[in-house]
Design an enzyme around this catalytic site. Structure first.
Site, mmCIF file in Angstrom:
data_model
loop_
_atom_site.group_PDB
_atom_site.id
_atom_site.type_symbol
_atom_site.label_atom_id
_atom_site.label_comp_id
_atom_site.label_asym_id
_atom_site.label_seq_id
_atom_site.Cartn_x
_atom_site.Cartn_y
_atom_site.Cartn_z
ATOM 1 N N SER A 48 -7.412 0.258 -8.867
ATOM 2 C CA SER A 48 -8.007 0.028 -10.193
ATOM 3 C C SER A 48 -8.591 -1.384 -10.302
ATOM 4 C CB SER A 48 -6.990 0.290 -11.308
ATOM 5 O OG SER A 48 -6.004 -0.697 -11.317
ATOM 6 N N ARG A 95 -0.081 -4.944 15.065
ATOM 7 C CA ARG A 95 -0.626 -5.671 13.924
ATOM 8 C C ARG A 95 -1.840 -6.523 14.297
ATOM 9 N NH1 ARG A 95 2.207 -9.424 9.297
ATOM 10 N NH2 ARG A 95 2.633 -10.931 10.900
ATOM 11 N N MET A 126 -1.063 -3.666 0.300
ATOM 12 C CA MET A 126 0.395 -3.749 0.401
ATOM 13 C C MET A 126 0.879 -4.190 1.783
ATOM 14 S SD MET A 126 1.147 -3.137 -2.599
ATOM 15 C CE MET A 126 2.920 -2.885 -2.616
ATOM 16 N N LEU A 157 -0.267 -10.147 5.521
ATOM 17 C CA LEU A 157 -1.185 -10.570 6.588
ATOM 18 C C LEU A 157 -0.525 -11.668 7.423
ATOM 19 C CD1 LEU A 157 -4.306 -10.546 4.272
ATOM 20 C CD2 LEU A 157 -3.932 -9.010 6.225
ATOM 21 N N HIS A 184 -1.488 -10.825 -8.472
ATOM 22 C CA HIS A 184 -0.079 -10.430 -8.485
ATOM 23 C C HIS A 184 0.332 -10.206 -9.942
ATOM 24 C CE1 HIS A 184 4.025 -10.226 -6.995
ATOM 25 N NE2 HIS A 184 4.371 -10.917 -8.069
ATOM 26 N N ASP A 216 2.984 -14.445 -1.682
ATOM 27 C CA ASP A 216 2.739 -14.718 -3.102
ATOM 28 C C ASP A 216 2.923 -16.197 -3.451
ATOM 29 O OD1 ASP A 216 2.218 -12.018 -3.551
ATOM 30 O OD2 ASP A 216 4.328 -11.571 -3.957
ATOM 31 N N LEU A 238 -4.135 -4.191 -17.760
ATOM 32 C CA LEU A 238 -5.326 -4.488 -18.585
ATOM 33 C C LEU A 238 -5.732 -5.947 -18.395
ATOM 34 C CD1 LEU A 238 -4.390 -2.783 -22.003
ATOM 35 C CD2 LEU A 238 -6.100 -2.029 -20.341
ATOM 36 N N ALA A 239 -4.721 -6.801 -18.393
ATOM 37 C CA ALA A 239 -5.007 -8.234 -18.224
ATOM 38 C C ALA A 239 -5.565 -8.500 -16.829
ATOM 39 C CB ALA A 239 -3.734 -9.046 -18.465
#
Ligand code: GRF
Length: 318
Positions: free
Chosen positions: A20, A72, A97, A100, A116, A152, A179-180
């Site tokens: 999305s 990988r 998901m 890296l 995130h 993250d 939404l944000a």
């Protein structure tokens, strides 16, 4: 960067699932004045739902198979090839998901961004909304950040706060945070690619160069982004309006106060003696006086890095 369609920045969007955020980026890119366009949508599995929408919208899609154990590096090499083929200059993770590798991140340093669903540094990793509710937080949100090897953990570029409502479930909260996210991500990407001479874009460019040096890392030092060598010392600072001086500059180590004076004498518009650091031989290089010579900046960063790195690293040929 212009919004002229021929000159838009090309971005590669990496997804694993619903996509999305990829859709939000795509529809934002349909605005005439949007400075980016999606060059390719890459998925790490052919079942990623977002691929259906991307294909229906006529985007170039590539579905890779998830790497088998020990594969990988080969998987990431394929990613790199597809990104290079697409001409994308920015890698945008949108629900990708897969962690890296440090090598991949180093190879694309400063050019990978992620979104995130929390106000980082709070609630890294998975199951974020459960964690927010379990901690009885009243506010959560989403964060766009640069990707570094720390999960993250890269420098934060922008955040949107989202109120937690009584009786929220992880699902209702996720939907509102989403939404944000859909508002924030296209805006941040547009800002990032649109203004190469703005201080934040310059900082990103500096990061790209500085963090590509061996064992280089970043942390804030007295409010300024600083770059240091792990196990060594700081080798550069980004200085923006320090104590209201109105100057955007890079501070690096010169060989000493003599070289510092000489540089300033030869080119007083470009070089200056920085407050606090000046007496120990650091030199300020202005980033706000005309077009920045990034090759010159890269030379200074490398030189300053060598002076700050532990011996075993400083001897590395690169
Ligand atoms: C989003 O919540 C994003 O913050 C996180 O993964 C989710 C991806 O959703 N990194 P979608 O695939 O973009 O719909």
């Amino acid at each position: 960067m212009s919004s002229d369609p021929a000159l838009r920045a090309r971005i590669a969007v990496l997804i694993s699932g619903r996509g999305s955020n990829m859709a939000a980026l795509f529809y934002a890119s349909q605005a005439k004045d949007c400075p980016f366009e999606i060059a390719v949508v890459l998925a790490d599995n052919p079942a990623a739902e977002g691929l259906i929408l991307a294909q229906a919208e006529g985007l170039l899609t590539v579905a890779l198979s998830p790497p088998a154990k020990g594969e990988r590096a080969a998987f990431e090499a394929r990613l790199t090839d597809h990104i290079a083929d697409s001409g994308a200059s920015l890698i945008v993770l949108a629900g990708f998901m897969r962690v890296l590798s440090a090598d991949f991140v180093a190879a694309h340093a400063g050019r990978i961004v992620n979104i995130h669903p929390s106000l980082l540094p709070a609630h890294k990793g998975l199951h974020v909304h459960q964690a927010v509710l379990a901690a009885a937080e009243t506010v959560t949100g989403c964060t766009v950040h640069l990707v570094t090897a720390a999960l993250d953990g890269g420098p934060i570029m922008a955040q949107t706060r989202v109120a937690v409502i009584d009786n929220d479930t992880p699902e209702t909260l996720a939907a509102r945070v989403m939404l944000a996210e859909h508002q924030l991500y296209p805006r941040v990407i547009a800002e990032l690619v649109a203004a190469p001479n703005r201080p934040d874009a310059q900082l990103n460019k500096l990061r790209e160069i500085a963090l590509a040096l061996p064992a280089a890392a970043e942390k804030l030092s007295h409010g300024s982004p600083g770059f240091f060598v792990e196990g060594g010392k700081f080798f550069a600072y980004f200085s923006q309006n320090h104590h209201g001086d109105g100057i955007t500059a890079l501070l690096v180590k010169a060989s000493g106060v003599e070289e510092q004076s000489q540089l300033i004498e030869n080119d007083p518009e470009l070089y200056f003696r920085p407050a606090y650091f000046g007496p120990s031989g650091w030199i300020g290089i202005r980033l706000d006086v005309g077009a920045v010579d990034w090759a010159h900046i890269a030379d200074w960063l490398t030189r300053s890095w060598r002076m700050s790195a532990p011996k075993r690293l400083a001897m590395l040929p690169f």
